[in-house]
Design an enzyme around this catalytic site. Structure first.
Site, PDB file in Angstrom:
ATOM      1  N   TYR A 144      12.484  -0.016   1.685  1.00 27.17           N
ATOM      2  CA  TYR A 144      13.261  -1.065   1.026  1.00 27.17           C
ATOM      3  C   TYR A 144      12.298  -1.877   0.173  1.00 27.17           C
ATOM      4  O   TYR A 144      11.210  -2.235   0.629  1.00 27.17           O
ATOM      5  CB  TYR A 144      13.937  -1.965   2.076  1.00 27.17           C
ATOM      6  CG  TYR A 144      14.683  -3.145   1.480  1.00 27.17           C
ATOM      7  CD1 TYR A 144      15.961  -2.982   0.959  1.00 27.17           C
ATOM      8  CD2 TYR A 144      14.099  -4.414   1.430  1.00 27.17           C
ATOM      9  CE1 TYR A 144      16.642  -4.067   0.410  1.00 27.17           C
ATOM     10  CE2 TYR A 144      14.775  -5.498   0.882  1.00 27.17           C
ATOM     11  CZ  TYR A 144      16.052  -5.315   0.378  1.00 27.17           C
ATOM     12  OH  TYR A 144      16.726  -6.374  -0.169  1.00 27.17           O
ATOM     13  N   ASP A 245       3.585  -1.657  -1.611  1.00 33.37           N
ATOM     14  CA  ASP A 245       4.429  -2.846  -1.458  1.00 33.37           C
ATOM     15  C   ASP A 245       4.038  -3.529  -0.152  1.00 33.37           C
ATOM     16  O   ASP A 245       4.357  -3.061   0.938  1.00 33.37           O
ATOM     17  CB  ASP A 245       5.907  -2.415  -1.453  1.00 33.37           C
ATOM     18  CG  ASP A 245       6.850  -3.610  -1.362  1.00 33.37           C
ATOM     19  OD1 ASP A 245       6.363  -4.733  -1.131  1.00 33.37           O
ATOM     20  OD2 ASP A 245       8.071  -3.405  -1.509  1.00 33.37           O
ATOM     21  N   LYS A 273       6.289 -12.734   1.197  1.00 33.12           N
ATOM     22  CA  LYS A 273       6.616 -13.444   2.437  1.00 33.12           C
ATOM     23  C   LYS A 273       5.488 -14.309   3.027  1.00 33.12           C
ATOM     24  O   LYS A 273       5.497 -15.522   2.873  1.00 33.12           O
ATOM     25  CB  LYS A 273       7.079 -12.438   3.463  1.00 33.12           C
ATOM     26  CG  LYS A 273       8.108 -11.474   2.861  1.00 33.12           C
ATOM     27  CD  LYS A 273       9.163 -11.089   3.773  1.00 33.12           C
ATOM     28  CE  LYS A 273      10.154 -10.145   3.126  1.00 33.12           C
ATOM     29  NZ  LYS A 273      11.506 -10.304   3.534  1.00 33.12           N
TER      30      LYS A 273
HETATM   31  N1  PMP Z   1       9.675  -5.306  -0.546  1.00 34.62           N
HETATM   32  C1  PMP Z   1       9.687  -5.274   0.787  1.00 34.62           C
HETATM   33  C2  PMP Z   1       8.797  -4.314   1.501  1.00 34.62           C
HETATM   34  C3  PMP Z   1      10.501  -6.148   1.504  1.00 34.62           C
HETATM   35  O1  PMP Z   1      10.499  -6.128   2.835  1.00 34.62           O
HETATM   36  C4  PMP Z   1      11.331  -7.054   0.801  1.00 34.62           C
HETATM   37  C5  PMP Z   1      12.245  -8.015   1.524  1.00 34.62           C
HETATM   38  N2  PMP Z   1      12.582  -7.731   2.800  1.00 34.62           N
HETATM   39  C6  PMP Z   1      11.283  -7.029  -0.593  1.00 34.62           C
HETATM   40  C7  PMP Z   1      10.442  -6.151  -1.236  1.00 34.62           C
HETATM   41  C8  PMP Z   1      12.118  -7.988  -1.378  1.00 34.62           C
HETATM   42  O2  PMP Z   1      11.676  -9.294  -1.160  1.00 34.62           O
HETATM   43  P1  PMP Z   1      12.631 -10.551  -1.403  1.00 34.62           P
HETATM   44  O3  PMP Z   1      13.672 -10.518  -0.349  1.00 34.62           O
HETATM   45  O4  PMP Z   1      11.698 -11.720  -1.298  1.00 34.62           O
HETATM   46  O5  PMP Z   1      13.192 -10.413  -2.766  1.00 34.62           O
END
Ligand code: PMP
Length: 448
Positions: A144, A245, A273
């Site tokens: 994701y 990521d 995060k």
């Molecule tokens: N990449 C990863 C690996 C994530 O876990 C998330 C969110 N869970 C995102 C991108 C997207 O981040 P955001 O919810 O801050 O847009």
């Protein structure tokens, strides 16, 4: 102890009249009688509007690395507020935070800030395409990467069975244009031969391999070190950029993120995060020659980028993570949590295993954790799904969906640990007593 959600339930009935699903993110809707509304949170604990207190292992899907309302970070955020907010101009602090990131993450030669993980991954993908002059990309099944159209594709693994060929890749949401499918390839985790066969066939059109080596949205199923190193080498061999990521793993599994843990350097990487302990800030960073494309053909920006509150919060959070043993404390708690859970489950003869990193553990009710998302399909997630509601009732907050790991923050202390394990034991016994469980479909994350 059985919770009352009377106030949350009644608030839901009012909220749903004005807010779709009664919430502001689909993922926060747990059903009309289970959706929780928060009154406040402090440290590792969240209190809902019915005054139920939970020891939280969701931590807002990861960002609260130090704990909710951390006084050190909040003081910095307040000082940031005094600076004035956003100016459509830059501040000196951006360089200071970028220097800090570069000192922690060797791949971060240059840094661009954004507000969310989604924005950072979008930026990484765009700059990768611009740099390579190619449009396609490869993702890992089960991964994701945010709520933008190019990333909102998933493999409905519940419908797939071994021997039936590759699982389909379908849009995660209505409204995602089907034409985008043509740009996307998906591969199972930990199969370097498969990755190479895709690269070999399509390297002329593939800009990037986008991977989250510990899949923070998929039970922390992890790449092996060998696989990630192979992936690095294959990207080099076929002229494809490696985007790691680290939105969930970054500044959590190590000061230098998953790249430090695995000894692999990305071409581009994304963080969000944990870098702001919950304040909205993210970065896309990477190799200088690629990152210089920003401002040299590649557009990137945003009105709220580097808001002085979020940037100051990130500066303080990163300082704490870099200069104190916070991450070691977190990993130690996670290790003890695993050991305690293991003991409880083993005493009852319940097969189990953990995946990922102790700071973000996936919990499985099988002897070995899955190697990839296909493996997960044949694991027994019904025990987990029966367990989670009991834990909620007992005041331990984990995601109802077994695909979300258990996150740990610095504020999880010995008291949290003891209470969690006591409640975990009670919850396990309740599930065991209520067996047999129905072979249900997994909890559906409400991603439309
Ligand atoms: N990449 C990863 C690996 C994530 O876990 C998330 C969110 N869970 C995102 C991108 C997207 O981040 P955001 O919810 O801050 O847009």
């Amino acid at each position: 102890m059985t919770r009352s959600l009377t106030k949350s339930n009644s608030h839901f009935q009012k909220a749903v009249k004005r807010l779709p699903l009664g919430v502001s993110s689909n993922f926060r809707y747990w059903g009309e009688d289970k959706t929780i509304y928060v009154k406040s949170a402090k440290g590792a604990r969240v209190t809902d509007i019915d005054d139920n207190e939970y020891i939280d292992y969701r931590l807002a899907y990861g960002p609260c690395i130090l704990g909710y309302a951390d006084s050190r970070v909040d003081a910095a955020a307040r000082a940031g507020m005094e600076q004035g907010g956003v100016f459509a101009l830059s501040t000196e602090r951006e360089l200071a935070v970028a220097e800090r990131i570069a000192s922690m993450v060797p791949a971060a030669e240059l840094v661009r800030f954004s507000n969310s993980g989604t924005e950072a991954v979008m930026a990484a993908l765009r700059v990768a395409r611009a740099y390579t002059g190619k449009d396609s990309y490869v993702v890992v099944e089960g991964g994701y990467h945010g709520v933008f159209d190019a990333a909102l594709w998933y493999t409905p693994i519940e419908e797939w069975r071994p021997g039936r060929g590759d699982p389909h890749l379908v849009p995660y949401s209505a409204g995602v244009p089907g034409v985008l499918r043509a740009l996307l390839h998906a591969v199972p985790m930990n199969d370097a031969d498969r990755l190479e066969s895709v690269f070999k066939a399509y390297s002329h059109e593939i800009a990037a391999f986008l991977i989250e080596p510990i899949m923070g949205n998929c039970c922390s199923i992890s790449a092996t070190k060998e696989y990630l190193r192979d992936a690095r080498a294959l990207c080099d061999k076929y002229g494809i950029l490696l985007i790691i990521d680290e939105v969930k793993t970054g500044f959590r599994v190590g000061r230098g993120g998953v790249q430090e843990l695995f000894g692999v350097k990305a071409d581009l990487c994304t963080f969000a995060k944990a870098m702001g302990n919950g304040y909205p800030i993210s970065v896309c960073c990477g190799r200088e020659d690629i990152m210089r494309k920003f401002g040299n053909g590649v557009v990137h920006g945003g009105t709220f980028t580097c808001h002085s509150i979020a940037l100051s919060a990130a500066q303080k959070t990163l300082e704490i993570l870099a200069e104190t043993p916070a991450l070691a404390t977190i990993a130690d708690y996670g290790t003890k949590l695993r050991a305690g859970m293991s003991q409880i489950l083993a005493q009852r003869g319940i097969k189990h295993s953990f995946s990922g990193h102790p700071s973000m553990s996936g919990l499985f009710f099988s002897e070995k954790p899955p190697r990839d998302y296909r493996d997960w399909a044949s694991s027994d997630y019904t025990f987990y799904e029966a367990l989670a509601p009991h834990l909620h009732d007992l005041g331990v907050l984990c995601e109802p969906d077994s695909r979300e790991p258990w996150f740990v923050c610095e504020a999880h202390d010995e008291r949290c640990l003891g209470e969690t394990l006591n409640r975990f034991e009670t919850a396990v016994d309740r599930v065991v007593r209520s067996a047999p469980r129905p072979a249900s479909a997994p909890f559906t994350k409400y991603t439309t």
